[in-house]
Design a protein around this motif. Structure first.
Motif, PDB file in Angstrom:
ATOM      1  N   MET A 278       0.852  -1.200   0.000  1.00 48.77           N
ATOM      2  CA  MET A 278       0.000   0.000   0.000  1.00 48.77           C
ATOM      3  C   MET A 278       0.878   1.236   0.000  1.00 48.77           C
ATOM      4  SD  MET A 278      -2.843   1.030   2.786  1.00 48.77           S
ATOM      5  CE  MET A 278      -1.676   1.052   4.101  1.00 48.77           C
ATOM      6  N   LYS A 279       0.807   1.959  -1.033  1.00 49.21           N
ATOM      7  CA  LYS A 279       1.644   3.158  -1.125  1.00 49.21           C
ATOM      8  C   LYS A 279       0.786   4.389  -0.948  1.00 49.21           C
ATOM      9  CE  LYS A 279       6.000   3.026  -2.906  1.00 49.21           C
ATOM     10  NZ  LYS A 279       6.964   3.537  -3.850  1.00 49.21           N
ATOM     11  N   VAL A 280       1.209   5.223  -0.031  1.00 53.28           N
ATOM     12  CA  VAL A 280       0.444   6.438   0.217  1.00 53.28           C
ATOM     13  C   VAL A 280       0.815   7.500  -0.807  1.00 53.28           C
ATOM     14  CG1 VAL A 280      -0.022   8.224   1.893  1.00 53.28           C
ATOM     15  CG2 VAL A 280       0.284   5.888   2.641  1.00 53.28           C
ATOM     16  N   GLU A 281       2.092   7.550  -1.140  1.00 51.51           N
ATOM     17  CA  GLU A 281       2.552   8.547  -2.118  1.00 51.51           C
ATOM     18  C   GLU A 281       3.131   7.821  -3.317  1.00 51.51           C
ATOM     19  OE1 GLU A 281       2.945  12.232  -2.318  1.00 51.51           O
ATOM     20  OE2 GLU A 281       3.318  11.395  -4.305  1.00 51.51           O
ATOM     21  N   ARG A 282       2.598   8.118  -4.487  1.00 51.58           N
ATOM     22  CA  ARG A 282       3.061   7.406  -5.676  1.00 51.58           C
ATOM     23  C   ARG A 282       4.049   8.214  -6.498  1.00 51.58           C
ATOM     24  NH1 ARG A 282      -1.958   5.928  -5.290  1.00 51.58           N
ATOM     25  NH2 ARG A 282      -2.421   3.741  -4.926  1.00 51.58           N
ATOM     26  N   GLY A 283       4.067   9.517  -6.271  1.00 50.05           N
ATOM     27  CA  GLY A 283       4.928  10.377  -7.084  1.00 50.05           C
ATOM     28  C   GLY A 283       6.397  10.066  -6.879  1.00 50.05           C
ATOM     29  N   LYS A 284       7.185  10.400  -7.880  1.00 52.39           N
ATOM     30  CA  LYS A 284       8.626  10.180  -7.789  1.00 52.39           C
ATOM     31  C   LYS A 284       9.327  11.517  -7.980  1.00 52.39           C
ATOM     32  CE  LYS A 284       9.047   5.627  -7.542  1.00 52.39           C
ATOM     33  NZ  LYS A 284       9.810   4.948  -6.503  1.00 52.39           N
ATOM     34  N   ILE A 285      10.419  11.701  -7.263  1.00 51.21           N
ATOM     35  CA  ILE A 285      11.201  12.915  -7.503  1.00 51.21           C
ATOM     36  C   ILE A 285      12.644  12.525  -7.806  1.00 51.21           C
ATOM     37  CG2 ILE A 285       9.763  14.366  -6.050  1.00 51.21           C
ATOM     38  CD1 ILE A 285      11.962  14.296  -3.976  1.00 51.21           C
ATOM     39  N   SER A 286      13.344  13.442  -8.416  1.00 51.09           N
ATOM     40  CA  SER A 286      14.717  13.151  -8.811  1.00 51.09           C
ATOM     41  C   SER A 286      15.679  13.648  -7.727  1.00 51.09           C
ATOM     42  CB  SER A 286      15.033  13.847 -10.127  1.00 51.09           C
ATOM     43  OG  SER A 286      15.076  15.233  -9.930  1.00 51.09           O
ATOM     44  N   GLY A 287      16.919  13.266  -7.877  1.00 52.58           N
ATOM     45  CA  GLY A 287      17.927  13.660  -6.894  1.00 52.58           C
ATOM     46  C   GLY A 287      18.075  15.162  -6.792  1.00 52.58           C
TER      47      GLY A 287
ATOM     48  N   CYS B 118      10.491   7.544  -2.404  1.00 55.88           N
ATOM     49  CA  CYS B 118       9.946   8.280  -3.555  1.00 55.88           C
ATOM     50  C   CYS B 118      11.035   8.733  -4.510  1.00 55.88           C
ATOM     51  CB  CYS B 118       9.171   9.495  -3.083  1.00 55.88           C
ATOM     52  SG  CYS B 118       7.811   9.094  -2.023  1.00 55.88           S
ATOM     53  N   LEU B 119      12.286   8.367  -4.226  1.00 55.80           N
ATOM     54  CA  LEU B 119      13.355   8.789  -5.131  1.00 55.80           C
ATOM     55  C   LEU B 119      13.383   7.875  -6.349  1.00 55.80           C
ATOM     56  CD1 LEU B 119      16.509   9.617  -3.018  1.00 55.80           C
ATOM     57  CD2 LEU B 119      15.311  11.079  -4.609  1.00 55.80           C
ATOM     58  N   ASN B 120      13.541   8.464  -7.525  1.00 58.66           N
ATOM     59  CA  ASN B 120      13.611   7.573  -8.683  1.00 58.66           C
ATOM     60  C   ASN B 120      15.012   7.004  -8.864  1.00 58.66           C
ATOM     61  OD1 ASN B 120      14.879   9.814  -9.661  1.00 58.66           O
ATOM     62  ND2 ASN B 120      13.257  10.361 -11.111  1.00 58.66           N
ATOM     63  N   ASP B 121      15.953   7.508  -8.077  1.00 61.41           N
ATOM     64  CA  ASP B 121      17.298   6.930  -8.117  1.00 61.41           C
ATOM     65  C   ASP B 121      17.868   7.026  -6.714  1.00 61.41           C
ATOM     66  OD1 ASP B 121      19.857   6.159  -8.582  1.00 61.41           O
ATOM     67  OD2 ASP B 121      20.462   8.060  -9.503  1.00 61.41           O
ATOM     68  N   THR B 122      17.776   5.936  -5.941  1.00 55.91           N
ATOM     69  CA  THR B 122      18.197   6.003  -4.543  1.00 55.91           C
ATOM     70  C   THR B 122      19.673   6.302  -4.412  1.00 55.91           C
ATOM     71  OG1 THR B 122      17.904   3.635  -4.765  1.00 55.91           O
ATOM     72  CG2 THR B 122      16.582   4.742  -3.113  1.00 55.91           C
ATOM     73  N   GLY B 123      20.434   5.975  -5.446  1.00 63.01           N
ATOM     74  CA  GLY B 123      21.862   6.244  -5.378  1.00 63.01           C
ATOM     75  C   GLY B 123      22.164   7.714  -5.238  1.00 63.01           C
ATOM     76  N   ALA B 124      21.208   8.567  -5.657  1.00 62.04           N
ATOM     77  CA  ALA B 124      21.453  10.001  -5.620  1.00 62.04           C
ATOM     78  C   ALA B 124      21.273  10.572  -4.221  1.00 62.04           C
ATOM     79  CB  ALA B 124      20.506  10.722  -6.586  1.00 62.04           C
ATOM     80  N   LEU B 125      20.815   9.734  -3.285  1.00 56.92           N
ATOM     81  CA  LEU B 125      20.459  10.279  -1.968  1.00 56.92           C
ATOM     82  C   LEU B 125      21.633  10.959  -1.290  1.00 56.92           C
ATOM     83  CD1 LEU B 125      18.332  10.460   0.287  1.00 56.92           C
ATOM     84  CD2 LEU B 125      19.352   8.422   1.221  1.00 56.92           C
ATOM     85  N   ILE B 126      22.734  10.226  -1.177  1.00 50.24           N
ATOM     86  CA  ILE B 126      23.882  10.771  -0.451  1.00 50.24           C
ATOM     87  C   ILE B 126      24.429  11.979  -1.179  1.00 50.24           C
ATOM     88  CG2 ILE B 126      26.272  10.278   0.181  1.00 50.24           C
ATOM     89  CD1 ILE B 126      25.413   7.700   1.215  1.00 50.24           C
TER      90      ILE B 126
END
Lengths: 541, 375, 285
Positions: free
Chosen positions: B1-10, B207-215
């Protein structure tokens, strides 16, 4: 009660009709699958009853076969048909050549295959379809003992010539605009896209008006999903009539309550063709020169074909001015009000004293003054559009005098407010698409109220609210604020500045992704021995 | 169950993080520094930026271990249902209180400096409405707004910082650390306590479309906001010198020094515009986080209906918590550091330890696999 | 959607209908363009302001000759500077508005008694301009100075003063100092630096007619102001004056000299002078 009145009247009329007394089914309203009766008298009764006593219905009896044995009824609506075709290609030939057949069936086949010299002849066994064809300007032929009917495309009516579009004038660019006839419009498109991949799909929309609506796109460039979405949205329209593409727009748009249009409309074939080449989809409606384009972005509303036809610097400069004008038309009065009533410290002392001296004796607060003048201006503008052309200049003279001179001398408004309102008014005419300009005009009043109550903070809050709204909008799946939000650096080529055509390698990424590359990278021109030419020529070899 | 479906970029995430920092950095930080002598304020902001990097790396690392879950979800996974929910509630409370202080400080800034006769509620409600409206549209819209507006705001900041060049004198920066490092410890703590609001990363990761960009983007955000904060303090000291400590809202005072060609003067509307935009986006971000967190805590399918009530609560908080601007300053000086650091660092460390313990007990579990992939 | 509309309408009407709190129409404001500070007896503070008269300026543009003065000089007293300024409201039908104030003129006596607490008001108030110039009147009170000062070329004395300060700031002449409220306060607070303010003097426009004395002289003779030299403070108290030459020395030392004229003896011909124009000088910011 009122709504049922026509039906009631219809019943009474049909009962009292002499032709309808013999066959019971004549009095009933036609259903969609009404088979063609056999006897020509019955057919005639049906037709006459369907159209009532419309004065433009022509039913002509011709006699064919040996000795004029068989009766042929020719049915058409006067004014919708080309009379020359009717008389030369049909009546003349039928009376000359149709006397050899033996049976009605043979006569029917002869008519269909040999005699009628019209390019498009169709056959229908359904009375409902037959009537629809006639209503569209086809000429129908029915015969005794044949349960089928022929319809020949004899459409031809007075139509406007192709003229320069009045609402979207350009200095450079084609001078032709769409007209009210769908077929002419599709032809205008075909002439610009001479490739079989240009697809034009036609639908009849409106249960009574039967307006033809065509969807045009270039297959392979347009995203098939978006095309399907357009088909779906058109398919779910179920209204009685469509008179203008504006109604289609309202029935298929993404955000019905937004002050901003999410569908672009234009009457310029070059603009539509340009959009088709980017992978967009055009929706043409019969009866109006305005063609809809989807999907669109906000920036498209601020571009004109001229941006692309003029040389790149000029095109970019024109566009920059247009952006500035749009922003001015949205915020200038509110900025003026905010600065003069909330942030007097921002202006240099001489200017603020000058404005103060002009406002001396003006009885209204600046907000009220601005609102008053804006409303007055809007009234004048609306009157200027509606007035007959002969009295138009008179009104503008009076308007200019009233606004510019008398109101000022009477001390109702300050001269600088006149300057502000006039600038705003002129700026709002620089927006190429009327529907966007009108949206900005309405929002201007909201901004004015916000500025009058909260000053600059109100303006920023209003603009930010607007930004939130615009960012959440989508037009057929494409973010409306693209490429600004989300930022798409690759699309900056066509945002504020327009890069030269030879550098416009790709189509807009979110629209034309089916076939992104527009052209090679070797298009940069130059003298024969310039580096760019040499590079390009080398590549070609 | 996803509350937020949108994706954002780094880059959108980075923009949001930078924007959330700008308000504390420009309104709250300079007014609470209270450093004597003030010329060392820039040292403390530089130091705080550097010191907060490891903390933020810790948070990012923890979130990456559970990159498909929000912090609300994985705290329940790690600490069990009951304690996990308590952590979730504390976090939602924390975000709401941050939103409330932010509302209050911007409202107070406007009412004290520019429009003293306007009731503070006019500003607070308008800002909260803007924020809630954006938050309702989902993270995607908030991210896009953030991305564009960060450029606008950074431009505004650069204008404010560079236009009063005529009245700057950089000898005010000297001497450096005349009274040693002791007087800048507390301000440094305050600055760090603003940076640890980055715990909101835990909500964004899924919600990140590329988790690698987090750091990358969180460190970029720290760098940009640290640079802005340091540049801001440097310019303030260069313009005002020792009188800085008597200024309530240095950003406004700075903008009042602007004079462009004797035509545009006293451009205090520049910081005003920048703050309005920044606060609206920041509020949207925090409202979004608390609404999504709340929805996940209660197992709701949609978070949108929670946004307006939560925004209303934070408006109420902002009025009820503080009596005046001075009260707000006192709060930042005496309560905020301990509160913010204990909540965020406490939760991060507890969760991290729990994750390590769990990770060891289920060595072949999904948790470690994810962990490895992200290295 | 309908809920959203209701919320929007409520918020919108709440924000617009309840009143226009901070709205100040231009014609309800009295623009203060110069402000003078004096200390009177009983340790009261007297504030004298120039308030611009927009209508007089407007009339002046319509008919080129206007006998009306474009500004109004008014004074009020109070125990503190803030109280004195508030008391002005009782005399002025238009609310005095200080954001366009360009000059803070201090009488000599007042300057000698200390100005720190007075200037502090202008430093903290949101409306006042920190870039206003601080000037000290030599040998007179600020009130007397402001009541009489007029420039031939500008209708508002503050504009005239602004014109002069502008090229002082640009460094056309090296003799006067340039001192804004901001820099004054900065020097006041900093350790090891003492503030220096602009020295202004009243210069009679016409030489006084012989035989006219006292009040008559003051009423008839309009004065113009002359910038030059410097007022030297120790702490917030005036301690002395510097003449033009000495001020240039101060400017050399602080690195503020941009331009100016140096007059020296011609080396090979005694008794003749050479004027040198300073084109470039090392600058400190």
């Amino acid at each position: 009660m009122l709504r049922s009145l026509p039906r009631l009247l219809g019943k009474i009329c049909s009962v009292s009709k002499p032709g309808g007394t013999k066959n019971d089914s004549v009095g009933k309203p036609l259903s969609k699958s009404c088979p063609m009766p056999k006897k020509v008298k019955v057919k005639e009764a049906f037709i006459r009853q369907a159209f009532g006593n419309s004065s433009d219905l022509v039913v002509r009896e011709l006699h064919v076969g040996p000795g004029g044995k068989f009766t042929v009824l020719m049915v058409y609506l006067d004014g919708l048909v080309d009379k020359a075709i009717i008389s030369e290609n049909m009546i003349e030939r039928i009376s000359d050549r149709a006397d050899r057949c033996r049976t009605p069936g043979q006569a029917y086949d002869d008519l269909k295959n040999r005699i009628i010299a019209v390019s498009d002849v169709k056959e229908t066994g359904n009375l409902y379809d037959f009537l629809n064809y006639v209503a569209r300007g086809y000429c129908g032929l029915v015969m005794d003992d044949v349960p089928k009917a022929l319809v020949a495309d004899t459409r031809g009516w007075a139509q406007r010539n192709i003229e320069e579009p009045t609402t979207e004038a350009t200095i450079r660019g084609a001078k032709e605009g769409f007209v009210e006839t769908l077929r002419t419009n599709t032809a205008l498109l075909r002439r610009r896209v001479k490739h079989p991949r240009l697809r034009i799909e036609e639908y009849d929309i409106g249960t009574i008006s039967k307006t033809s609506v065509a969807v045009a796109y270039i297959s392979g460039l347009a995203d098939e999903k978006v095309v399907q979405e357009v088909r779906n949205r058109l398919g779910r329209i179920n209204v009685d009539s469509i008179q203008e593409s504006g109604q289609v727009e309202e029935l298929i748009e993404d955000a019905p309550f937004s002050p901003f249009p999410t569908i672009l409309r234009t009457e310029r074939p070059d603009k539509v063709a340009g959009a088709l080449f980017e992978g967009r989809i055009a929706i043409l409606t019969d009866g109006t020169p305005f063609v809809l384009i989807v999907p669109v972005t906000l920036t498209m509303f601020l571009t004109t074909p001229e941006d692309y036809f003029e040389r790149t610097f000029i095109g970019s400069a024109l566009r920059a001015i247009r952006y500035l004008a749009f922003f001015t038309s949205l915020t200038l009065p509110s900025l003026y009000v905010a600065v003069t009533t909330f942030h007097q410290e921002m202006l240099p002392t001489p200017l603020v004293l000058n404005i103060a001296s002009q406002r001396e004796g003006v009885p209204f607060p600046a907000v009220v003054e601005a609102l008053l003048m804006e409303v007055l201006f809007e009234i004048l503008r609306e009157a200027g559009v509606r007035l007959p052309k002969i009295v138009g200049p008179a009104v503008s003279i009076i308007g200019a005098l009233v606004i510019g001179e008398a109101a000022m001398r009477a001390g109702l408004v300050s001269p600088i407010m006149v300057v502000v309102v006039a600038t705003t008014g002129i700026a709002s005419f620089a927006t190429p698409v009327f529907s966007l300009a009108i949206g900005a005009r309405l929002l201007r009043f909201i901004m004015l109220l916000l500025a009058g109550s909260l000053g600059f903070f109100g303006i920023v809050a209003g603009l930010f609210g607007l930004a939130i709204h615009l960012t959440s909008l989508r037009s057929f799946g494409v973010p409306f604020m693209e490429p600004i939000a989300p930022i798409l650096v690759s699309e900056f080529k066509d945002l504020l500045a327009r890069v030269p055509w030879w550098a416009m390698h790709t189509r807009p990424a979110l629209v034309g992704h089916e076939d992104l590359v527009r052209q090679g990278r070797d298009q940069k021109p130059g003298a024969p021995d310039s580096p760019s030419r040499r590079l390009a020529d080398k590549k070609q070899i | 169950m996803k509350v937020e479906r949108g994706k954002i970029s780094g880059s959108q995430l980075m923009a949001l993080l930078v924007l959330t920092r700008l308000v504390p950095v420009t309104i709250e930080f300079p007014s609470v520094t209270g450093i004597n002598p003030p010329q060392d304020a820039w040292v403390s902001s530089l130091g705080a930026t550097l010191l907060s990097i490891p903390v933020i790396l810790l948070m990012a690392h923890l979130s990456l271990k559970y990159s498909d879950k929000t912090i609300i979800e994985y705290s329940q996974l790690l600490l069990g249902n009951f304690f996990g929910k308590i952590v979730g509630f504390v976090l939602v409370w924390y975000w709401l209180s941050v939103a409330a202080t932010m509302l209050r400080s911007v409202g107070d800034a406007y009412t004290t400096a520019i429009m003293p006769e306007t009731p503070i509620l006019a500003f607070i409600i308008t800002m909260a409405l803007l924020g809630a409206n954006a938050a309702r549209s989902g993270l995607e819209v908030v991210g896009r707004l953030g991305e564009v507006n960060m450029l606008v705001v950074i431009l505004f900041v650069l204008l404010t910082l560079s236009l009063p060049y005529k009245v700057m004198s950089f000898e005010n920066l000297l001497p450096v650390l005349a009274r040693g490092i002791k007087p800048i410890m507390l301000p440094m703590g305050t600055a760090i306590s603003f940076f640890v609001e980055f715990i909101i990363l835990g909500m964004v990761v899924p919600c990140l479309n590329d988790t690698g960009a987090l750091i990358r983007s969180s460190l970029g955000a720290v760098a940009i906001s640290g640079a802005v904060m340091t540049a801001f303090t440097v310019v303030l000291i260069a313009v005002f010198g020792p009188t800085l400590s008597s200024l309530m809202l240095p950003a406004f005072s700075l903008a009042r020094m602007i004079s462009i060609g004797e035509f545009l003067e006293r451009l205090e509307v520049i910081p005003m515009g920048a703050w309005t935009i920044t606060v609206a986006i920041t509020l949207a971000f925090f409202f979004w986080a608390s609404a999504v967190g709340m929805a996940q805590l209660f197992g709701l399918r949609r978070f949108q209906s929670l946004v307006y009530p939560l925004a209303a609560i934070s408006v109420a908080f902002s009025i009820l918590f503080f009596e005046s601007f001075l009260d707000l300053e006192l709060y930042f000086n005496e309560v905020w550091v301990a509160y913010s650091l204990s909540v965020t660092l406490g939760i991060t460390i507890i969760l991290y330890v729990a994750a390590l313990v769990r990770g060891r007990s289920s060595a072949s579990g999904k948790v470690t696999r994810l962990c490895r992939r992200n290295r | 959607m309908s809920k959203f509309i209701i919320i929007f309408i409520t918020a919108f009407s709440a924000s617009t209908l309840t009143g226009c709190w901070n709205r100040r129409e231009l014609d309800t404001l009295g623009f203060v363009t110069a402000l003078g500070v004096d200390r009177t007896g009983e340790s009261k503070i007297e504030i004298t302001v120039h308030v611009a008269k927009p209508f007089a300026i407007a009339r002046a543009t319509e008919s080129s000759v206007s006998p009306e003065k474009a500004f109004w000089v008014v004074s009020s007293t109070g125990s503190t500077a803030f109280e004195a300024i508030r008391n002005l409201l009782l005399q002025s039908p238009r609310r005095p508005f200080y954001a366009h104030n360009r000059f803070i003129v201090i009488g000599e006596e007042c300057a000698r008694a200390g100005v720190g607490d007075i200037l502090d008001l202008f430093a903290r108030d949101g409306e006042a301009r920190r870039l206003a110039r601080v000037e000290v009147v030599k040998g007179s009170t600020a009130r007397q100075f402001l009541e009489q000062v007029e420039f031939e070329l500008e209708r508002l004395p503050s504009e005239g003063g602004q014109g002069i300060s502008r090229y002082v700031q640009e460094g056309v002449s090296a003799e006067p100092v340039d001192c804004t409220l901001n820099s004054f306060l900065r020097c006041l607070e900093a350790e090891g630096v003492e503030p220096v303010a602009v020295r202004v003097e009243a210069v009679p426009k016409m030489p006084a007619a012989p035989g006219s004395v006292g009040d008559l002289l003051r009423d008839q003779v309009k004065i113009s102001s002359k910038h030059g030299g410097a007022a030297v403070f120790k702490g917030d108290k005036l301690v002395g004056w510097l003449d033009e030459r000495e001020t240039r020395g101060v400017n050399w030392v602080t690195g503020k000299v941009r331009s100016g004229i140096l007059v020296i003896d011609q080396p090979n011909e005694k008794g003749k002078l050479v004027s040198l124009e300073i084109l470039r000088a090392p600058r400190a910011s």
